[in-house]
Design a protein around this motif. Sequence first.
Motif, PDB file in Angstrom:
ATOM      1  N   ASN A 109      -4.663  16.025 -12.592  1.00  0.00           N
ATOM      2  CA  ASN A 109      -5.525  15.659 -13.721  1.00  0.00           C
ATOM      3  C   ASN A 109      -6.671  16.626 -13.960  1.00  0.00           C
ATOM      4  OD1 ASN A 109      -7.148  15.070 -11.520  1.00  0.00           O
ATOM      5  ND2 ASN A 109      -7.313  12.874 -11.945  1.00  0.00           N
ATOM      6  N   GLY A 110      -6.624  17.793 -13.317  1.00  0.00           N
ATOM      7  CA  GLY A 110      -7.669  18.778 -13.542  1.00  0.00           C
ATOM      8  C   GLY A 110      -8.960  18.527 -12.800  1.00  0.00           C
ATOM      9  N   TRP A 111      -8.974  17.519 -11.896  1.00  0.00           N
ATOM     10  CA  TRP A 111     -10.220  17.221 -11.193  1.00  0.00           C
ATOM     11  C   TRP A 111     -10.777  18.446 -10.483  1.00  0.00           C
ATOM     12  CZ3 TRP A 111     -13.988  13.751 -10.892  1.00  0.00           C
ATOM     13  CH2 TRP A 111     -14.891  13.887  -9.839  1.00  0.00           C
ATOM     14  N   GLU A 112      -9.939  19.210  -9.850  1.00  0.00           N
ATOM     15  CA  GLU A 112     -10.412  20.336  -9.038  1.00  0.00           C
ATOM     16  C   GLU A 112     -10.922  21.500  -9.883  1.00  0.00           C
ATOM     17  OE1 GLU A 112      -6.886  20.611  -6.779  1.00  0.00           O
ATOM     18  OE2 GLU A 112      -7.614  19.301  -5.180  1.00  0.00           O
TER      19      GLU A 112
ATOM     20  N   SER B 170       0.843  -1.202   0.000  1.00  0.00           N
ATOM     21  CA  SER B 170       0.000   0.000   0.000  1.00  0.00           C
ATOM     22  C   SER B 170       0.871   1.243   0.000  1.00  0.00           C
ATOM     23  CB  SER B 170      -0.896  -0.004   1.244  1.00  0.00           C
ATOM     24  OG  SER B 170      -1.530   1.259   1.414  1.00  0.00           O
ATOM     25  N   ASN B 171       0.436   2.276  -0.702  1.00  0.00           N
ATOM     26  CA  ASN B 171       1.158   3.547  -0.660  1.00  0.00           C
ATOM     27  C   ASN B 171       0.730   4.408   0.526  1.00  0.00           C
ATOM     28  OD1 ASN B 171      -1.314   4.693  -1.359  1.00  0.00           O
ATOM     29  ND2 ASN B 171      -0.535   5.793  -3.158  1.00  0.00           N
ATOM     30  N   GLY B 172      -0.131   3.836   1.395  1.00  0.00           N
ATOM     31  CA  GLY B 172      -0.548   4.541   2.598  1.00  0.00           C
ATOM     32  C   GLY B 172      -1.809   5.358   2.442  1.00  0.00           C
ATOM     33  N   ARG B 173      -2.376   5.371   1.236  1.00  0.00           N
ATOM     34  CA  ARG B 173      -3.604   6.131   0.997  1.00  0.00           C
ATOM     35  C   ARG B 173      -4.740   5.163   0.682  1.00  0.00           C
ATOM     36  NH1 ARG B 173      -1.493  11.114  -2.895  1.00  0.00           N
ATOM     37  NH2 ARG B 173       0.007  11.988  -1.405  1.00  0.00           N
ATOM     38  N   VAL B 174      -5.801   5.252   1.460  1.00  0.00           N
ATOM     39  CA  VAL B 174      -6.957   4.363   1.301  1.00  0.00           C
ATOM     40  C   VAL B 174      -8.157   5.197   0.890  1.00  0.00           C
ATOM     41  CG1 VAL B 174      -8.497   2.720   2.450  1.00  0.00           C
ATOM     42  CG2 VAL B 174      -6.046   2.774   3.028  1.00  0.00           C
TER      43      VAL B 174
ATOM     44  N   ILE C  10     -16.319  15.397   8.965  1.00  0.00           N
ATOM     45  CA  ILE C  10     -15.931  14.863   7.654  1.00  0.00           C
ATOM     46  C   ILE C  10     -15.190  15.959   6.891  1.00  0.00           C
ATOM     47  CG2 ILE C  10     -16.765  13.925   5.476  1.00  0.00           C
ATOM     48  CD1 ILE C  10     -19.080  12.675   7.050  1.00  0.00           C
ATOM     49  N   THR C  11     -13.874  15.815   6.823  1.00  0.00           N
ATOM     50  CA  THR C  11     -13.029  16.858   6.259  1.00  0.00           C
ATOM     51  C   THR C  11     -12.211  16.401   5.055  1.00  0.00           C
ATOM     52  OG1 THR C  11     -11.290  16.307   7.845  1.00  0.00           O
ATOM     53  CG2 THR C  11     -12.843  18.041   8.484  1.00  0.00           C
ATOM     54  N   ILE C  12     -12.211  15.104   4.736  1.00  0.00           N
ATOM     55  CA  ILE C  12     -11.443  14.591   3.600  1.00  0.00           C
ATOM     56  C   ILE C  12     -12.201  14.865   2.297  1.00  0.00           C
ATOM     57  CG2 ILE C  12     -10.278  12.805   4.944  1.00  0.00           C
ATOM     58  CD1 ILE C  12     -12.314  10.816   3.821  1.00  0.00           C
ATOM     59  N   PRO C  13     -11.546  14.713   1.137  1.00  0.00           N
ATOM     60  CA  PRO C  13     -12.240  14.883  -0.141  1.00  0.00           C
ATOM     61  C   PRO C  13     -13.398  13.900  -0.303  1.00  0.00           C
ATOM     62  CG  PRO C  13      -9.871  14.979  -0.463  1.00  0.00           C
ATOM     63  CD  PRO C  13     -10.088  14.546   0.960  1.00  0.00           C
ATOM     64  N   VAL C  14     -14.500  14.407  -0.853  1.00  0.00           N
ATOM     65  CA  VAL C  14     -15.732  13.629  -0.995  1.00  0.00           C
ATOM     66  C   VAL C  14     -16.269  13.791  -2.413  1.00  0.00           C
ATOM     67  CG1 VAL C  14     -18.139  13.411  -0.266  1.00  0.00           C
ATOM     68  CG2 VAL C  14     -16.370  13.902   1.435  1.00  0.00           C
ATOM     69  N   LEU C  15     -16.608  12.675  -3.051  1.00  0.00           N
ATOM     70  CA  LEU C  15     -17.410  12.663  -4.262  1.00  0.00           C
ATOM     71  C   LEU C  15     -18.696  11.924  -3.931  1.00  0.00           C
ATOM     72  CD1 LEU C  15     -18.054  13.043  -7.262  1.00  0.00           C
ATOM     73  CD2 LEU C  15     -16.694  10.981  -7.742  1.00  0.00           C
TER      74      LEU C  15
ATOM     75  N   PHE D 151     -11.384  10.968  -9.763  1.00  0.00           N
ATOM     76  CA  PHE D 151     -11.421  11.480  -8.392  1.00  0.00           C
ATOM     77  C   PHE D 151     -10.337  10.835  -7.548  1.00  0.00           C
ATOM     78  CE2 PHE D 151     -13.218  10.780  -4.054  1.00  0.00           C
ATOM     79  CZ  PHE D 151     -13.184  12.092  -3.613  1.00  0.00           C
ATOM     80  N   PHE D 152     -10.263   9.497  -7.566  1.00  0.00           N
ATOM     81  CA  PHE D 152      -9.283   8.807  -6.729  1.00  0.00           C
ATOM     82  C   PHE D 152      -7.857   9.001  -7.239  1.00  0.00           C
ATOM     83  CE2 PHE D 152     -13.024   6.259  -5.291  1.00  0.00           C
ATOM     84  CZ  PHE D 152     -12.925   6.598  -3.947  1.00  0.00           C
ATOM     85  N   ASP D 153      -7.668   9.114  -8.545  1.00  0.00           N
ATOM     86  CA  ASP D 153      -6.330   9.407  -9.054  1.00  0.00           C
ATOM     87  C   ASP D 153      -5.805  10.716  -8.462  1.00  0.00           C
ATOM     88  OD1 ASP D 153      -6.290   7.130 -10.604  1.00  0.00           O
ATOM     89  OD2 ASP D 153      -6.491   8.172 -12.525  1.00  0.00           O
ATOM     90  N   ARG D 154      -6.711  11.681  -8.323  1.00  0.00           N
ATOM     91  CA  ARG D 154      -6.278  12.970  -7.775  1.00  0.00           C
ATOM     92  C   ARG D 154      -5.868  12.845  -6.314  1.00  0.00           C
ATOM     93  NH1 ARG D 154      -3.911  16.182  -6.060  1.00  0.00           N
ATOM     94  NH2 ARG D 154      -4.257  18.409  -5.741  1.00  0.00           N
ATOM     95  N   TYR D 155      -6.662  12.131  -5.495  1.00  0.00           N
ATOM     96  CA  TYR D 155      -6.443  12.178  -4.052  1.00  0.00           C
ATOM     97  C   TYR D 155      -5.730  10.956  -3.477  1.00  0.00           C
ATOM     98  CZ  TYR D 155      -9.233  16.308  -4.365  1.00  0.00           C
ATOM     99  OH  TYR D 155      -9.677  17.566  -4.705  1.00  0.00           O
TER     100      TYR D 155
END
Length: 593
Positions: free
Chosen positions: A339-342, A147-151, A272-277, A329-333
Amino acid sequence: METARTSRPETFRTEIADGMRIEWDVPIVMDDGIVLRADVFRPIDNAPVPVILTYGPYAKGLPFQVGYPSAWEAMCRDHPDAVTNSTNKYQNWEVVDPEKWVPHGYACVRVDSRGTGRSPGYIDLFSARETRDYYDCIEWAGAQPWSNGRVGLNGISYYAMNQWHVASLNPPHLAAICPWEGAADFYRDGARQGGIRSTFWDNWYDMQVKTVQYGIGETGGRNPNTGQLICGDEQLTAQELAANRSDFGADLRAHRFADEFHAIRSAQWDRITIPVLSCGNWGGQGLHLRGNVEAFVRAASTRKWLEMHGHAHWPLFYTDYGVDLQMRFFDRYLKGANNGWEDRPAVQLQIRHVDATFEPRGEDAWPPPATEWTRRYLSSSLALSESVPVTGSVSYPALGDGVEFTTPPLDADVEVTGPLAAKLFVSSSTTDADLFLVVRVYSPSGSEIVFQGALDPHTPVAQGWLRASHRRLDPALSQPYRPYHPHDTTEPLEPGEVYELDIEILPTCLVIPAGYRIALQVRGSDYVYPGPSARLSNLKNDLTGCGPFLHNDDVDRPAGVFDGVTTVHIGEQYPSHLVLPVIPDARRGLRMA
């Protein structure tokens, strides 16, 4: 109390297949010592990658095609891209297909929740215990050498709802969530719409959870990929099985108000403060709509997006459209991709037309900022009019089909997109009344316009509910277009006295052509589509317009209280009206880049 035998964390099986390294039945030890079981799909080279994780009760070894055959057949027929570029051997109900994610550089982890599939323990759905388990699973996945540490969390319905719960605990390795069509407020979104008890959860528990409880043996079938029993290697007795699960229906009946039972099964927005889609369904009125919209508005995260679509509950998640949206979305975060998501609009709407086609449009906020809040007043002639009518009233049997108020044919196309509401002045011959509101649209020929909803193929344009004794508003959270009721006590009616009721009608989206008519039906029971019913293999009841989300508990609606006569009062003193979110013509011409 945990009465199941706790499984040992023995060595799990690993294989290379279909371009993936697959680890079957990996043990994850919880903080109380019980061992849950996970399947891990990841790249062969062992390079650290981000993780897409799910935790839930549908049994990781039960193939989608086997457990939900009618849903699978409909998806293959109507959305063939959902099942292309995959062998579909590892498809599982309402979670990602690893054959589409692992080649893109992700690990996919599926955990059988406590007491289900191959994980022993006591089933207590959406409980604090389950949420803590989910937290532990996230932290386990984030600390693995591969894991890269991001779930990230991604999934439909149950796998969406519990994302809100665990995100409220802020696990350190949790980087982003994508709840796809899942409730967030357990009381208002699913258990008791408007304070009226839904029997959905009782039937769902019988059909989709008890059938994959840990310990049912050969009854649960075998995983075709491993040959393992889907529901564990132990055979428990009927008494042991019953002792290892809550009586979910009884729990729901016992909690009439929005109390702690519901609070621990709901999101804590300020945490809830993390990125949300957040992805919702215009046709998900019973469970798969309100939570996604409310979550977008109220979550504390500054990096949040709302996407609203149509079609059935599960297929779009698996299509090219759904997978591409989720991956960007997940590629960004999870990967840090630029990737221009934001740059995307905060609100991404699929605008619905009466022929069930959709056009994408972006908005800066919800409700859309350009909304023109438009009132249509009820009249005793059963019209919906622009002006307040003369004084009058309309009565109907309180458990019946009610009365319907209709506009004249529209003289131009009108787009209605956003939350709706009604203010009704009502009296009852008894001490309470349940109001079921249905917004309907009719073609010039008189045919009702209905859509493939999240589950029901004949879903009306919009619905809302309110128990009159729950009429009190929360002034801090209420908006004119979205009333909010605390649902914390009962205030009985005085028979014959008129009461002002503000009723939330769930959001909708429809471009209504000229010549069509808009109607508000005020009923005393669930909407019923005046045509053929349908069926899904995983549901008990036929689908007659509201899907499985029915309010037919006689104990909750006893005779003598809810079977009287309901009267809607009209006129200058009692300006009963419907609030419509009309989008101006200039805005309707825009499309999302």
